[in-house]
Design a protein around this motif. Sequence first.
Motif, PDB file in Angstrom:
ATOM      1  N   GLY A  48       0.778  -1.228   0.000  1.00  8.34           N
ATOM      2  CA  GLY A  48       0.000   0.000   0.000  1.00  8.34           C
ATOM      3  C   GLY A  48       0.809   1.276   0.000  1.00  8.34           C
ATOM      4  O   GLY A  48       0.246   2.352  -0.073  1.00  8.34           O
ATOM      5  N   GLU A  49       2.130   1.177   0.094  1.00  6.16           N
ATOM      6  CA  GLU A  49       2.907   2.416   0.104  1.00  6.16           C
ATOM      7  C   GLU A  49       3.045   2.938  -1.326  1.00  6.16           C
ATOM      8  O   GLU A  49       3.452   2.201  -2.228  1.00  6.16           O
ATOM      9  CB  GLU A  49       4.300   2.171   0.700  1.00  6.16           C
ATOM     10  N   PRO A  50       2.704   4.192  -1.553  1.00  7.09           N
ATOM     11  CA  PRO A  50       2.718   4.711  -2.924  1.00  7.09           C
ATOM     12  C   PRO A  50       4.125   4.787  -3.508  1.00  7.09           C
ATOM     13  O   PRO A  50       5.107   4.950  -2.777  1.00  7.09           O
ATOM     14  CB  PRO A  50       2.133   6.113  -2.775  1.00  7.09           C
ATOM     15  N   ALA A  51       4.210   4.679  -4.827  1.00  4.96           N
ATOM     16  CA  ALA A  51       5.482   4.858  -5.533  1.00  4.96           C
ATOM     17  C   ALA A  51       5.621   6.326  -5.920  1.00  4.96           C
ATOM     18  O   ALA A  51       4.634   7.047  -6.039  1.00  4.96           O
ATOM     19  CB  ALA A  51       5.508   3.986  -6.774  1.00  4.96           C
TER      20      ALA A  51
END
Lengths: 217, 88, 362
Positions: free
Chosen positions: A80-83
């Motif tokens: 879930g951590e954005p790029a």
Amino acid sequence: MYLLAPAALRIAPDDFSARVRSRFASELRRAGRFAQLCLLGAQACLDAAGGDGPLGVLWATGGGALDATRAALDESLKLGEPAMPFTFIATQPHLAGALLAQRSHPVTRAACLSLAPDAWPSLPHLAQRWLADCERVLVGWVEESASGGAAHRSDWCLLQKKMMPGAVRCEQVRSPENAAAATAEDWIPRVAAWHGSTNAPLVLRGSGDAWRFTLNG
Amino acid sequence: MTPRDALIADLTALILEATEKAPVAPPLSPEEAIFGTETRLALDSLDALQVSMALQKRYGVRLTDSKETRRLLACVGNLADHLLQKRA
Amino acid sequence: MTGAFVRACALASALGPDLEAAVERLAGAPAVPARNTKTGGAWPYFAIPVAEGDWRRRAEAIARSVAEDLRRKAALAPAQWAALPCIVGSSSFSVGAWDEGGWAALEPSFDFSLRLAKAFGVSGPVTAVSTTCTSGFAALDIALGLIAQGEAREVLVLGVELRNRLTVAGFAGLQLLSATAARPCDRGRDGLVLGEALGAVLVSAVPAPWRIASLAAGMDAASVTGPSPDGTATAKTMRAAMAGARWESAAVDLIKLQSGGGPLADLAEANAVRELFSPVPRSVSLKGALGHTLGASGPAELALLLASLARGRVPATWGFSKPDDALGFAPSGGNAQGVRRVLFNLSGFGGSVMSLALENAG
């Protein structure tokens, strides 16, 4: 169909950033290495060919946007951590078409393919079909260096309906005699090396069929 | 140098690095607008997303509302004040 | 005008492991996708209900299952099937293999496409194509070329997008995702929900009920991440598709919208639709039911739509409940009687826009 300005660009990895800066200043920020490499070759081809009119952009690659994909995956993709947006966008090998359009070229369509080595005639075939809707199609092969020593490669030519002085006629040949076997990676460099070196036609073979390149006039 | 000045210097460097922009001369002032084609830095909405992700990674602040992001990123001074307020 | 027809379709998607299950499911009550799937993390994600496990083996199992269904429907002689050219469109290919296997598991897009072709049991020439969310139709375009030039009588077109963290992380970073649900064309829409799918379309020169009347491509370079707000490029591409099919706008019975629930993107497409049509014909979005399956969305949505129409239904647009006055029209499902001409829109970041004109010859 006629071919213009075939060129095989080779850039040492250490020289790459300087080449991009000198050609595009900061215009190509946030594009990623693969798209920058596409544009260095494509723009050089367009500069040499001249002309205008609706443009298709069609290129093939083996590895695609290696550098951006590595960077994006290295950004420790926790659940879930954005790029980072620029990095993610640069993973898409198709980006160069839109970037050329943003540089005021009248790009009407673009696609990035991966092919079997001997399937290179798919590119002139597809370009020929696209020429029903646009006047010119840039056709290329682009490969980022996968290891430190090898050069980045960006090979391009321009295919168009209109005959022009210096243009090379391209025709499909069903039963070629004396055709040399070419690959997706080397057919443009071979056309570039042949171009201007002799008056004899060049015939290159791939899977299924071959293409004859003949100097006009 | 006050903590605000130091933060402004850090934020300016972060914004330039994240957006792959070259430093401008003379340097940006804290109150100088940085978004829009009429500004010297000429950042756009995609740059705003990149900067907000960089801020999240460096300072742990989340800017998820695009209007709020645009307001805070109007100039470096605004952003610094927001971060200082969050720390307080 | 093309002389190409849709001979058969198959699909694995969040609605079910096969097309019949999906159509059955689509006729029922809408289902909200699960949150906290492994791939989606904090975001809802439309996953294919096939057991988790080794990424590559799962991909091959999904492909074999879709292949079996397609092969049965296509009813080609074994030698014809085996000789099929295969064109694969995707925006992510096998990048999901990295999630579990790291660098060693990554393979070039062409190698992954060969793997899919093998799972389908076909050994004709393989081509991989990437144009982000329109990749599946870029593959269809190449297939139409092979048929038009007499290189092949039938071509297998695959649109594939399988679970991977990179795409979710990328769309999250671009703030394009909804934290709740995809609500195409709805007043309360707040973003996309991603999904996975493998859509397969067998295109043929042999007449079949649905003819591909035309496929048009365009470029919208206003921004690399979204359409121009006025929808100019989309309108131009739709107009080109209708011109290619020799249709007047009044001839269109149904528009399959790109609409995935993005606040601005849905509005841009609506602006394009309103520019071309008055009154606006019936419309439908399938992204509330499949999710946005990116490079797979062309073949996947085409398979689902044609299967629904074959059952006499224009599907309901899942996630839509409250019309948005700014769009100026609303999607509507129901009886498909009289639906003979369908305009089918796709667009993606990187500026690619495509529009397909489909005509039922009855």
